[in-house]
Motif scaffolding. Structure first.
Motif, mmCIF file in Angstrom:
data_model
loop_
_atom_site.group_PDB
_atom_site.id
_atom_site.type_symbol
_atom_site.label_atom_id
_atom_site.label_comp_id
_atom_site.label_asym_id
_atom_site.label_seq_id
_atom_site.Cartn_x
_atom_site.Cartn_y
_atom_site.Cartn_z
ATOM 1 N N LEU A 19 46.374 9.176 -5.440
ATOM 2 C CA LEU A 19 45.311 9.040 -4.446
ATOM 3 C C LEU A 19 45.790 9.234 -3.015
ATOM 4 O O LEU A 19 45.070 9.797 -2.181
ATOM 5 C CB LEU A 19 44.677 7.645 -4.540
ATOM 6 N N TYR A 20 46.987 8.742 -2.716
ATOM 7 C CA TYR A 20 47.413 8.692 -1.320
ATOM 8 C C TYR A 20 47.402 10.055 -0.638
ATOM 9 O O TYR A 20 46.879 10.186 0.475
ATOM 10 C CB TYR A 20 48.791 8.027 -1.211
ATOM 11 N N PRO A 21 47.947 11.110 -1.245
ATOM 12 C CA PRO A 21 47.871 12.421 -0.571
ATOM 13 C C PRO A 21 46.440 12.947 -0.449
ATOM 14 O O PRO A 21 46.117 13.639 0.515
ATOM 15 C CB PRO A 21 48.737 13.339 -1.453
ATOM 16 N N PHE A 22 45.576 12.606 -1.409
ATOM 17 C CA PHE A 22 44.172 13.030 -1.326
ATOM 18 C C PHE A 22 43.493 12.376 -0.129
ATOM 19 O O PHE A 22 42.775 13.035 0.627
ATOM 20 C CB PHE A 22 43.444 12.664 -2.620
ATOM 21 N N LEU A 23 43.730 11.088 0.061
ATOM 22 C CA LEU A 23 43.122 10.380 1.187
ATOM 23 C C LEU A 23 43.715 10.846 2.512
ATOM 24 O O LEU A 23 43.012 10.929 3.528
ATOM 25 C CB LEU A 23 43.303 8.877 1.017
ATOM 26 N N ALA A 24 45.014 11.152 2.516
ATOM 27 C CA ALA A 24 45.637 11.645 3.748
ATOM 28 C C ALA A 24 45.053 12.999 4.148
ATOM 29 O O ALA A 24 44.894 13.287 5.345
ATOM 30 C CB ALA A 24 47.148 11.755 3.555
ATOM 31 N N ALA A 25 44.704 13.818 3.156
ATOM 32 C CA ALA A 25 44.140 15.135 3.441
ATOM 33 C C ALA A 25 42.656 15.070 3.787
ATOM 34 O O ALA A 25 42.109 16.023 4.338
ATOM 35 C CB ALA A 25 44.346 16.063 2.246
ATOM 36 N N ASN A 26 42.016 13.934 3.459
ATOM 37 C CA ASN A 26 40.580 13.765 3.733
ATOM 38 C C ASN A 26 40.351 12.428 4.431
ATOM 39 O O ASN A 26 39.821 11.478 3.841
ATOM 40 C CB ASN A 26 39.781 13.825 2.425
ATOM 41 N N PRO A 27 40.764 12.318 5.688
ATOM 42 C CA PRO A 27 40.766 11.017 6.369
ATOM 43 C C PRO A 27 39.386 10.434 6.632
ATOM 44 O O PRO A 27 39.283 9.249 6.970
ATOM 45 C CB PRO A 27 41.487 11.328 7.689
ATOM 46 N N ARG A 28 38.327 11.211 6.464
ATOM 47 C CA ARG A 28 36.980 10.685 6.725
ATOM 48 C C ARG A 28 36.366 10.020 5.490
ATOM 49 O O ARG A 28 35.289 9.456 5.556
ATOM 50 C CB ARG A 28 36.069 11.797 7.236
ATOM 51 N N ILE A 29 37.070 10.075 4.357
ATOM 52 C CA ILE A 29 36.607 9.360 3.167
ATOM 53 C C ILE A 29 36.997 7.891 3.295
ATOM 54 O O ILE A 29 38.136 7.564 3.611
ATOM 55 C CB ILE A 29 37.213 9.967 1.885
ATOM 56 N N GLU A 30 36.041 7.011 3.041
ATOM 57 C CA GLU A 30 36.281 5.560 3.099
ATOM 58 C C GLU A 30 36.287 5.034 1.663
ATOM 59 O O GLU A 30 35.240 4.675 1.113
ATOM 60 C CB GLU A 30 35.200 4.876 3.925
#
Length: 301
Positions: A110-121
């Motif tokens: 998950l961590y790289p996915f969230l880093a690449a999409n910072p507007r996802i909460e």
């Protein structure tokens, strides 16, 4: 009627307390209480019974709760759709997943996915209990095993192979079973959230169910592994848990001439709801991150 009042009410109903809802909403307890009071005044009814010991939803509150959830979901989906039309993955997303798989494999993916999409909460609930995805409290659930709920739409993320394992000490003391029939004489370590304490195998003759003597029943995969390493019995564990201990020699595979029924890692979402672009993107990211066969099964015979 304000949306933040609805959101506070739904959070309190789901959490079971104002203090826990305030923590999840990152608000003070007094702010949540004020919003609930304002909502009740605007509706002209009492939504929650409050006592010193417990909090419960009234009959009017139960009737309003599902509509409030739907309204909040529609508003969130509308905002998300507008963001997606602009090519952005954004907005809130809540997912439930098992504790052990979440800690060992879901988090690192998950961590790289969230880093690449910072507007996802993202709100991630790690819980070994099965949640009711049809209630609308979660956008999706990640599960290991089979999906029996017909109200769900399922995306398969990765296969999951399970193997019988035990410590060398246990096998030295109790002998190594060679067939499924010989498992009856051994102690088993079972996962309680699956219901009955049994092991299910696929054989040329069809499915076979084995019920060993219960050595331990527990609702967490980490503790099942630890109990097997401690020599308390034989456990049927997925390789995403047992693989490192097999490679390190702390656990030994037990071959009884039959393979456990194959299971999968799934992402499931409610039927009838169009999955958001961010949920679809997450599913594709996880499939790629896990691989097929998944990376945790590499080098395992």
């Amino acid at each position: 009627m304000k949306l933040d009042g609805m959101a506070s009410f739904v959070a309190v109903a789901d959490a079971g307390s104002i203090s826990e809802a305030a923590r999840l909403l990152r608000l003070s307890k007094s702010v949540v209480s004020d919003r609930l009071a304002e909502l009740e005044r605007s509706l002209g009814t009492t939504l929650l019974h409050r006592t010193t010991r417990r909090l419960s939803v009234t009959e009017d509150g139960a009737a309003f709760l599902e509509r409030a959830r739907r309204i909040l979901r529609d508003v969130s989906d509308a905002a998300t759709e507008l963001a997606e039309r602009r090519g952005a993955l954004a907005g809130p997303m809540r997912i439930s997943a098992p504790v052990t798989f979440g800690r060992l494999h879901l988090g690192p993916a998950l961590y790289p996915f969230l880093a690449a999409n910072p507007r996802i909460e993202l709100a991630l609930d790690l819980d070994d209990r099965r949640v009711d995805i049809a209630s609308g409290a979660h956008d999706a659930v990640l599960r290991h095993g089979t999906i029996d709920d017909s109200r769900l739409m399922v995306w398969r993320l990765a296969p999951s192979r399970r193997v019988l394992v035990a410590s060398a000490d246990y096998l030295a003391r109790h002998g190594r079973p060679q067939t499924t029939a010989e498992l009856d004489a051994h102690k088993g370590i079972f996962y309680t959230n699956r219901g009955v304490a049994d092991w299910r195998f696929a054989t040329p003759r069809g499915g076979e169910i084995v019920r060993a003597r219960v050595g331990l029943r527990v609702n967490n995969g980490d503790m099942m592994r630890d109990a097997a390493v401690a020599g308390l019995g034989i456990a049927l564990l997925p390789l995403f848990i047992a693989g490192p201990d097999i490679r390190a020699g702390r656990l030994t595979g037990v071959d009884v001439g039959a393979e456990a029924v194959r299971e999968f890692i799934y992402l499931a979402h409610p039927e009838g709801r169009r999955p958001s672009a961010k949920l679809r993107a997450l599913a594709e990211h996880l499939k790629t991150a896990f691989g097929d066969p998944p990376y945790w099964e590499e080098g395992m015979n």
